[in-house]
Design an enzyme around this catalytic site. Structure first.
Site, mmCIF file in Angstrom:
data_model
loop_
_atom_site.group_PDB
_atom_site.id
_atom_site.type_symbol
_atom_site.label_atom_id
_atom_site.label_comp_id
_atom_site.label_asym_id
_atom_site.label_seq_id
_atom_site.Cartn_x
_atom_site.Cartn_y
_atom_site.Cartn_z
ATOM 1 N N SER A 181 0.847 -1.193 0.000
ATOM 2 C CA SER A 181 0.000 0.000 0.000
ATOM 3 C C SER A 181 0.886 1.247 0.000
ATOM 4 C CB SER A 181 -0.944 -0.047 1.207
ATOM 5 O OG SER A 181 -1.965 0.904 1.129
ATOM 6 N N ASP A 239 -7.970 -4.628 -7.197
ATOM 7 C CA ASP A 239 -7.599 -3.610 -6.210
ATOM 8 C C ASP A 239 -7.539 -2.242 -6.877
ATOM 9 O OD1 ASP A 239 -6.643 -2.226 -4.029
ATOM 10 O OD2 ASP A 239 -4.622 -3.098 -4.113
ATOM 11 N N HIS A 296 -7.589 -5.287 -1.354
ATOM 12 C CA HIS A 296 -6.320 -4.598 -1.104
ATOM 13 C C HIS A 296 -5.502 -5.253 0.000
ATOM 14 C CE1 HIS A 296 -3.516 -1.288 -1.168
ATOM 15 N NE2 HIS A 296 -3.764 -0.968 0.093
#
Length: 386
Positions: A181, A239, A296
């Site tokens: 991320s 995602d 995610h």
């Protein structure tokens, strides 16, 4: 190692230790069941939370006079391979930098301003980086008298890598940087920085990125390629985070048009490295869901990576990685597997019973903010770069 940044981070806003690592460095890998990996943790990394990414940082809601730091968040660590068996297996001494991202909260992506600014790590003003990532990497809070923010994340990681490289000079080394991320953005940015200032000087540098956004413009991508920074981007095709900042599509024609636009407009964003696209609908263990946080989730990525063998090949778990791990911080497994969602937490949420019989949050050892030689090693990095 990227996942360990989540498993060790204190997300609890009711804790005075919110925003820091739950474990002291000597016991870090042991507490996470990673003692057999052959690495020794050498330094924790911190960043100031007083930047324009408010939905990323975690802060305690308790009395400010009682918390560990009002301005800092723990951001990851540096570790070096020290086990003889691991050194023989790799054929070199590996140095790992692991950056923390955010487990499930995706609100931080809405705070990205899509503003590119020159990196200025060297002389090319055309190499540009998203401003939020740049601020997170380079900002510090000396005037706030916060020991953990007296050096920027950039200064910390460059100083520690220089110290390790200097200590093991003459050996075959490698630098591996990882993150998920927003941590993936920091991983790429720091890898570029290390190569740009020539700190690696012949040492191969590799990034393993999970669910990472785009970090810089096309010139940034080109410069990473020129510097030999190798990047594997592991993504779930469902995602949304890897599609920001900017707009991108998997359609070949439109993607080619995007590249042409990027060539024409230096402010356009571009991904770096090779993409390994995974699809969670191929896993027989995962349920259909519209929850973007599941798509995610890093444990989900690791599950998909374990089951992927080649495009078009059947999904099967090569290492028998426990599928229960997928639900550590989300609700993604099919109900028939009987794994409750969001099950990962400390026993009693970290509370212990004192000698008087009261339930309290135990005191933690005071973490070292920065080694005394941090300034020296960072100055040597900049001196060599110049």
């Amino acid at each position: 190692m990227a996942q360990s940044c989540y498993d060790s981070f204190d997300f609890d806003p009711h804790s005075k230790y919110c925003g820091t690592c739950k474990y002291d460095p000597p016991r870090f890998f042991h507490r996470l069941g990673m003692s057999d990996r052959g690495y020794t943790l050498t330094r924790y990394l911190y960043a100031t939370s007083n930047i324009n990414l408010p939905n990323f940082f975690q802060k305690s809601t308790t009395n400010n006079n009682n918390i560990w730091s009002p301005h800092a968040n723990w951001m990851g660590y540096v570790a070096v391979a020290t086990d003889d068996h691991e050194l023989r297996r790799l054929g070199r001494r590996d140095v790992v930098v692991a950056w923390r991202g955010t487990v499930t909260y995706l609100e931080w992506i809405h705070d990205l301003k899509d503003i590119l600014r020159p990196a200025h790590f060297r002389d090319d003003p055309n190499v540009k980086i998203e401003s939020g990532f740049f601020d997170l990497y380079t900002s510090k809070e000396k005037e706030q008298n916060c020991a953990f923010c007296s050096f920027s994340a950039r200064e910390q990681v460059l100083a520690e890598l220089r110290r390790i490289i200097h200590r093991f000079r003459g050996e075959d080394l490698s630098i591996t940087i990882t993150g998920h991320s927003l941590g993936a953005a920091l991983a790429l940015l720091s890898a570029y920085d290390v190569a740009e200032v020539k700190l690696n000087s012949g040492i191969p540098i590799t990034v393993f990125s999970f669910g990472g956004p785009r970090v810089g413009n096309l010139r940034f991508k080109e410069r990473c390629d020129e510097l030999g920074v190798k990047v594997l981007r592991v993504v779930n095709v469902h995602d949304r985070v890897p599609t920001v900042p900017g707009i991108i599509t998997n359609e070949k024609f439109q993607y080619q048009k995007y590249l042409e636009d990027a060539m024409s407009f230096p402010w356009s964003y571009a991904h770096v490295g090779v993409e390994l696209g995974l699809d969670h609908t191929h896993s027989p263990f995962l349920k259909n869901t519209m929850d973007l946080r599941c798509a995610h989730n890093l444990e989900a990525h690791l599950h998909l990576l374990d089951g992927y063998h080649a495009k078009g090949e059947k999904f099967w778990l090569a290492s028998k990685r426990d599928v229960a791990l997928v639900n550590k911080s989300c609700d993604f497994l099919k109900p028939e597997y009987g794994v409750p969602p969001n099950w990962w937490q400390d026993e009693h949420k970290g509370m212990v019973r004192s000698g008087e019989g009261r339930w309290v949050v135990p005191e933690r050892p005071r973490m070292e903010a920065h080694p005394a030689d941090t300034a020296h090693h960072f100055e040597q990095v900049i001196k060599y770069a110049k």
